[in-house]
Each structure stands twice: as structure tokens, then as C-alpha cells.
Design a protein around this motif. Structure first.
Motif, PDB file in Angstrom:
ATOM      1  N   GLY A   2       0.802  -1.217   0.000  1.00 40.30           N
ATOM      2  CA  GLY A   2       0.000   0.000   0.000  1.00 40.30           C
ATOM      3  C   GLY A   2       0.832   1.263   0.000  1.00 40.30           C
ATOM      4  N   GLU A   3       2.139   1.125  -0.179  1.00 39.67           N
ATOM      5  CA  GLU A   3       3.045   2.273  -0.110  1.00 39.67           C
ATOM      6  C   GLU A   3       3.391   2.785  -1.505  1.00 39.67           C
ATOM      7  OE1 GLU A   3       4.188   3.947   2.603  1.00 39.67           O
ATOM      8  OE2 GLU A   3       2.715   2.719   3.670  1.00 39.67           O
ATOM      9  N   PRO A   4       3.465   4.112  -1.672  1.00 38.33           N
ATOM     10  CA  PRO A   4       3.839   4.674  -2.975  1.00 38.33           C
ATOM     11  C   PRO A   4       5.280   4.339  -3.326  1.00 38.33           C
ATOM     12  CG  PRO A   4       3.705   6.414  -1.319  1.00 38.33           C
ATOM     13  CD  PRO A   4       3.186   5.167  -0.672  1.00 38.33           C
ATOM     14  N   LEU A   5       5.539   4.172  -4.620  1.00 35.51           N
ATOM     15  CA  LEU A   5       6.871   3.812  -5.106  1.00 35.51           C
ATOM     16  C   LEU A   5       7.689   5.025  -5.532  1.00 35.51           C
ATOM     17  CD1 LEU A   5       5.802   0.731  -7.256  1.00 35.51           C
ATOM     18  CD2 LEU A   5       6.782   0.712  -4.954  1.00 35.51           C
ATOM     19  N   TYR A   6       7.043   6.178  -5.593  1.00 38.94           N
ATOM     20  CA  TYR A   6       7.706   7.417  -5.996  1.00 38.94           C
ATOM     21  C   TYR A   6       6.774   8.553  -5.595  1.00 38.94           C
ATOM     22  CZ  TYR A   6      10.585  10.502  -8.969  1.00 38.94           C
ATOM     23  OH  TYR A   6      11.429  11.484  -9.436  1.00 38.94           O
ATOM     24  N   ASN A   7       7.273   9.750  -5.586  1.00 42.39           N
ATOM     25  CA  ASN A   7       6.399  10.893  -5.358  1.00 42.39           C
ATOM     26  C   ASN A   7       5.337  10.983  -6.453  1.00 42.39           C
ATOM     27  OD1 ASN A   7       7.565  11.931  -2.993  1.00 42.39           O
ATOM     28  ND2 ASN A   7       9.095  13.086  -4.144  1.00 42.39           N
ATOM     29  N   ALA A   8       4.235  11.655  -6.155  1.00 38.67           N
ATOM     30  CA  ALA A   8       3.247  11.972  -7.185  1.00 38.67           C
ATOM     31  C   ALA A   8       3.885  12.928  -8.186  1.00 38.67           C
ATOM     32  CB  ALA A   8       2.019  12.618  -6.550  1.00 38.67           C
ATOM     33  N   ILE A   9       3.772  12.610  -9.475  1.00 39.89           N
ATOM     34  CA  ILE A   9       4.226  13.534 -10.520  1.00 39.89           C
ATOM     35  C   ILE A   9       3.024  14.387 -10.903  1.00 39.89           C
ATOM     36  CG2 ILE A   9       5.167  13.774 -12.829  1.00 39.89           C
ATOM     37  CD1 ILE A   9       6.661  11.218 -12.481  1.00 39.89           C
ATOM     38  N   ALA A  10       3.121  15.698 -10.644  1.00 40.48           N
ATOM     39  CA  ALA A  10       1.982  16.602 -10.797  1.00 40.48           C
ATOM     40  C   ALA A  10       1.713  16.920 -12.265  1.00 40.48           C
ATOM     41  CB  ALA A  10       2.220  17.884 -10.012  1.00 40.48           C
ATOM     42  N   TRP A  11       0.486  17.300 -12.542  1.00 44.23           N
ATOM     43  CA  TRP A  11       0.047  17.495 -13.935  1.00 44.23           C
ATOM     44  C   TRP A  11       0.865  18.537 -14.697  1.00 44.23           C
ATOM     45  CZ3 TRP A  11      -1.654  22.319 -15.274  1.00 44.23           C
ATOM     46  CH2 TRP A  11      -2.075  23.160 -14.238  1.00 44.23           C
ATOM     47  N   PRO A  12       1.414  19.632 -14.078  1.00 41.54           N
ATOM     48  CA  PRO A  12       2.173  20.587 -14.900  1.00 41.54           C
ATOM     49  C   PRO A  12       3.600  20.143 -15.219  1.00 41.54           C
ATOM     50  CG  PRO A  12       1.269  21.620 -12.882  1.00 41.54           C
ATOM     51  CD  PRO A  12       1.236  20.152 -12.702  1.00 41.54           C
ATOM     52  N   ASP A  13       4.035  19.023 -14.654  1.00 41.80           N
ATOM     53  CA  ASP A  13       5.419  18.556 -14.808  1.00 41.80           C
ATOM     54  C   ASP A  13       5.754  18.333 -16.290  1.00 41.80           C
ATOM     55  OD1 ASP A  13       7.616  16.833 -12.903  1.00 41.80           O
ATOM     56  OD2 ASP A  13       7.496  16.244 -15.007  1.00 41.80           O
ATOM     57  N   THR A  14       6.960  18.757 -16.703  1.00 39.18           N
ATOM     58  CA  THR A  14       7.329  18.671 -18.128  1.00 39.18           C
ATOM     59  C   THR A  14       8.533  17.770 -18.398  1.00 39.18           C
ATOM     60  OG1 THR A  14       8.725  20.647 -17.962  1.00 39.18           O
ATOM     61  CG2 THR A  14       6.424  20.984 -18.584  1.00 39.18           C
TER      62      THR A  14
END
Length: 547
Positions: free
Chosen positions: A127-139
Motif C-alpha cells: 500500500g506504499e507509494p513507489l515514488y512521489n506523485a508527478i503533478a500534472w504541470p510537470d514537463t
């Protein structure tokens, strides 16, 4: 600028007893004592609001959370912090609600609206995330976008999913994670990789995480991933194959309508433990619902971190030929068919104002930007193409960067502050022009909401540039209201759209154009020239950095 004469309070936490809605007496009495909670998880902050059945917010709490920018063009968020921010807002808002003499037993249901496209991957077993959330504006995916555009079958994708290959959708963020984060590939090969946007991650955790393992999304959020056939609202085998994804190895969330009495589960802990979640939709769809945009031809523009214009096209998707996105507007389920929209997405709006505040330090806070802009009568010939994440609709220029034109020794802080606000207004004009070409209809008025609409100067500028009136409600929490509406429909707080017709309709401000079409046309022509000159600033290998 004109304002309707019906009195209403402008406070954020409004006493429901003060509202004079024109409903039958028995309905008004009932609705004042029915409440719906609304989780509004945005790009930079989270809030929880409690609305009564008249659509009036009676309690709320908001907190900002940390944004991470590890490299130029990258934007990440801590998935755990996002969940904690939701719980904190729920506890604080319900505390205020109780202090008013209310009981949480009167909260009939909870709705969720959230930032879209932002991508999270986690391990089914832990149940643990494998990386940070990549936000929608990320390029960071710019190089991947260019590579995939040359791949066989790329030209067929938009007709299936409604979205172009760009840095924007979730699919490209997932591709980057596969290529650059070893643990993601390892978990995928083991068949344990769970994929989700923010709504899915919140629903998973609010329901108790891996213990209940609820893995679900609604059709508005699902339509932003690129993985969904917009015509069937099911995952597309062709698109999954294009991105080289094996559906037996990646665990994709189940897609359901936005309004459902059972599908979204219930809150597992805290003050609202066991309270049902009955509505879920992406933030821009929620704003359209909150603006009551239920008829084809209705549109709204939300000025937040980015700016998003949605135009209701009815029960069949319209594929744009002029740089717009086709998306699901909302889907109430039951006997109602899904409704679609054309969307124009602007990556940088309120974030340009924050840039002027935080980086250029012209003023001490975002709410002072209008005061700075008002120190000059116009932009002084200064045009600011705020392409911090490239340019989205209708241009789709991935290699543009933020550029400023027309600077002279005459240029003052006020000119640049104006240019920062005008950038969003010009891009809105470009989107409206594209929508008119795609739909064959010209808007006669634009409904608006979001933080930047607090500025009278910005909204007047918008009306001048698009040459139609701009309609601003006094209660601007339309995104959260939209989530409350879809949740309320699932538990029969409302049953028909007609019952909503008076919600948030009082004391709206209308900004009418005050300059000639010729003058606004000259301004827009200079903006278009500036956009053309902003292209090609990024190197071809941009986005190849890895973890």
C-alpha cells in the motif's frame, strides 16, 4: 461592471439562515438541514467544505501542502502528505460545524474532487507509494513525447481518447516512471503495480488502504489518463498496447460514474468514520457542475493554478480539429447518459501571479497583484508568455519557455504585473476562438470561478479581450460545490437538475467589455506574435534526466 441587486453575504462561511432562495417553503426548510461534505484536493492546497442543501457553504478548512521541484520543469508532491491534508481539513471543518450547534449525523454524504492527471504508483502488497506523485504541470516527459509522436499508431490516439500526446496526460508520466524508477518496473513485472490519479489514491486510503483495497476512479478522471476509449468509457486495448502496458501486470482502477451510492466506499477513520463517499469527479468537471453547466453550449472558465475552460457539447464526444481536448464533462450514471465537453487547458494562470510574488517580489502576496497592476493604465507594450510548462491548448508547444517581450526603459513593475494577468486572458481568447471553430457556436457570456477571479481588474481585462460579458458568482467555491452536487444526487438530496436552478445565482457580477473590438484585436495580435517567438527554447534532449 454590473451587479445584481438581490442581497447576499460575501463571507466564505455563510450562515444558511441568511439566504433567501426562491424555493417552496417545505423544500427550503428540508434542504437547510441536509448537509454534504466536499473534499477539494487541488494542486497546491486541500480543503474540506460542508454545504447545506441550498448549496451554501457553512463550514470549511483549507491548508497548503509542499510542492517539490527537484529539477527545472519537474513538479512532485508527497502522496502521504496529500492524504494527511485531507484528514486534517475534515477534522478542522467538522469541529467548526459542531461548534455552530450542528451534528455530523446530518451530513448525508461526502463528495471528492481533485487535481487531474497527477500520477501515483504504489505496491498492492504494501500500500506504499513507489515514488512521489508527478503533478500534472510537470514537463520532464518532453523528450518522451517527441519520441512517441514518431511511433507507429501515434496519429490514431487522439481519436480514441480525446487527448494529444503531450506532457499533460498521466500516460506519459507513467512511461517516465517505468524508464527511470527501478522499483516501478520490478513491481510491474511481479503483477503488483497499482496505478492511479489523485482521486484513486484518496479513495484507496480513505477506505483503509490495503486492508480494503478499494481501487476505483470515475469516468471524468479516467478520461484524463489517455488509457480510456472516450466513446465506450472503458480502457482501450489499442492505447495500452501503444504504451506497451500489459493489463495483466498493471492494476488499473475500475471506472464508474461520478455519482454512486455504493461504489466509492466510506471513510475508515476519524470524525466522519463510516460516512459514505457518494460522488467523485475531476476538479474542472466539478466546476462545470458547480456552475450548473448542464445544457449543451454552456461553458465555464476556472482560474486556479492553471486555467481550464470547459464547453458542454452534449452526449456525444466532439474531437477537436483546433487544438482542444475532448473529455468527459460529467457522468451521473443511472438512466442519464455521460455528457462530454471540449476543453481548453492553460498550464500557467495563478502560478504566474505567484511567480511575480515569490520570484520577482513585486508585492508581498498574490491578493496585492491587482493593486500593482493598477498603478499603470495598460501593459505599456509588455507581453509575458508564461510558458513555464510549455504552452497547452490550443497551441501545444512543448518547447516554449517563459518569455517577456516589449520591455523598455519605460517598463515598470505594474506593466509586468498586468502582463502576467493578461497572459491567462489572451490564452482564454485563443481557446474560445478554437471552440467557436469546433462547435460552430460563439459564446455570448463566460461564467468564471477560481482564485484569480477575485480581481476585478483581471475579470474586466478578460471581458475586454474576449469581447463578451464575464459572469462571476459571489460564492466562488464552485469546484467543491460540484463535488457536493454529484454526491447529493446519489443519496437523493436532489433528484433533478431543475431543483438546482437557484443555487449560487444571486448577486453575480457581470463585467462587460469596455474597449472596442479593434483595440482588443490589436492587443491579441501582439500576443500571438509573442507566442510565435517563444518557441524552440528547449534542447531536444530535455526530459531525459533520470533518478
Amino acid at each position: 461592471m454590473t451587479t445584481s441587486t438581490h442581497p447576499a453575504q460575501a463571507e466564505r462561511n455563510i450562515d444558511a439562515e441568511s439566504q433567501d432562495y426562491q424555493l417552496p417553503q417545505q423544500d427550503e426548510g428540508k434542504l437547510k438541514n441536509w448537509y454534504i461534505g466536499s473534499i477539494d484536493q487541488g494542486t497546491t492546497s486541500t480543503r474540506f467544505l460542508i454545504f447545506n442543501g441550498l448549496g451554501v457553504p457553512v463550514a470549511s478548512h483549507q491548508i497548503e501542502f509542499k510542492q517539490m521541484y527537484p529539477h527545472s520543469g519537474w513538479m512532485e508532491q508527497d502522496p502521504r502528505e496529500i492524504v494527511e491534508s485531507v484528514y486534517t481539513c475534515i477534522e478542522e471543518a467538522t469541529k467548526s460545524f459542531a461548534e455552530m450547534g450542528n451534528s455530523t449525523d446530518d451530513i448525508k454524504a461526502i463528495g471528492i474532487t481533485s487535481q487531474r492527471e497527477t500520477t501515483i504508483l504504489w505496491d498492492r502488497d504494501t500500500g506504499e507509494p513507489l515514488y512521489n506523485a508527478i503533478a500534472w504541470p510537470d514537463t520532464r516527459t518532453q523528450a518522451i513525447v517527441r519520441e512517441l509522436k514518431a511511433k507507429n499508431g501515434a496519429d490514431k490516439l487522439q481519436d480514441i481518447c480525446g487527448l494529444p500526446l503531450s506532457t499533460y496526460p498521466s500516460a506519459l508520466k507513467l512511461t517516465w516512471l517505468f524508464r527511470n524508477v527501478g522499483e516501478v518496473r520490478k513491481t510491474y513485472d511481479a503483477g503488483r503495480l497499482m496505478f492511479g490519479t489523485i482521486d484513486t489514491w484518496l479513495l484507496y486510503n480513505l477506505n483503509g488502504g490495503k486492508d480494503k483495497n478499494l481501487h476505483i476512479t470515475d469516468s471524468t478522471n479516467a478520461s484524463r489518463t489517455m488509457f480510456v476509449n472516450l466513446h465506450t468509457l472503458e480502457y482501450s486495448p489499442e492505447v495500452l498496447d501503444f504504451f506497451e502496458l500489459d493489463p495483466k501486470k498493471i492494476i488499473l482502477p475500475k471506472i464508474v460514474p461520478c455519482s454512486d451510492a455504493e461504489a466509492f466506499g466510506s471513510i475508515a477513520k476519524g470524525t466522519l468514520k463510516d460516512k459514505k463517499i457518494t460522488g467523485c469527479l475531476g476538479d474542472q468537471s466539478a466546476a462545470l457542475v458547480g456552475q450548473l453547466g448542464f445544457e449543451p453550449g454552456m461553458a465555464k472558465n476556472t482560474y486556479g493554478t492553471g486555467c481550464f475552460l470547459l464547453y458542454n457539447v452534449g452526449e456525444k464526444p466532439v474531437m477537436s480539429a483546433h487544438g482542444l481536448l475532448a473529455t468527459v464533462a460529467y457522468n451521473f450514471g443511472g438512466k442519464r447518459k455521460p455528457v462530454y465537453a471540449l476543453e481548453g487547458s492553460i498550464a500557467v494562470a495563478g502560478s504566474a501571479v505567484k511567480y511575480v510574488v515569490n520570484n520577482l517580489k513585486f508585492v508581498e502576496s498574490s491578493d496585492k497583484i491587482s493593486d500593482c497592476a493598477a498603478t499603470v493604465k495598460d501593459n505599456g507594450g509588455c507581453y509575458f508568455v508564461t510558458a513555464f510548462s510549455g504552452l497547452f491548448a490550443p497551441y501545444w508547444i512543448d518547447d516554449a519557455q517563459g518569455t517577456m517581450f516589449g520591455i523598455t526603459q519605460h517598463t515598470q513593475q505594474g506593466h509586468i504585473a498586468r502582463a502576467a494577468m493578461e497572459a491567462t486572458c489572451f490564452q482564454t481568447k485563443a481557446i474560445l476562438d478554437a471552440m467557436e471553430k469546433d462547435s460552430g457556436h460563439k459564446l455570448t457570456e463566460l461564467a468564471v470561478d477560481g482564485g484569480m477571479t477575485d480581481s476585478d481588474l483581471c475579470m474586466q481585462t478578460q471581458a475586454d479581450i474576449i469581447n463578451i460579458p464575464v459572469d462571476r458568482p459571489i460564492m466562488r467555491e464552485t469546484t467543491a460545490l460540484g463535488a457536493a452536487i454529484v454526491a447529493g444526487f446519489a443519496v437523493d438530496v436532489w433528484k433533478e437538475f431543475e431543483e438546482l436552478k437557484e443555487i449560487n445565482k444571486e448577486d453575480r457580477t457581470i463585467f462587460k467589455p469596455q474597449i472596442s473590438q479593434e483595440d482588443s484585436g490589436k492587443m491579441y495580435s501582439r500576443w500571438t506574435k509573442a507566442v510565435g517567438m517563444s518557441k524552440g527554447w528547449l534542447d531536444s534532449d530535455t526530459g531525459n534526466q533520470s533518478q
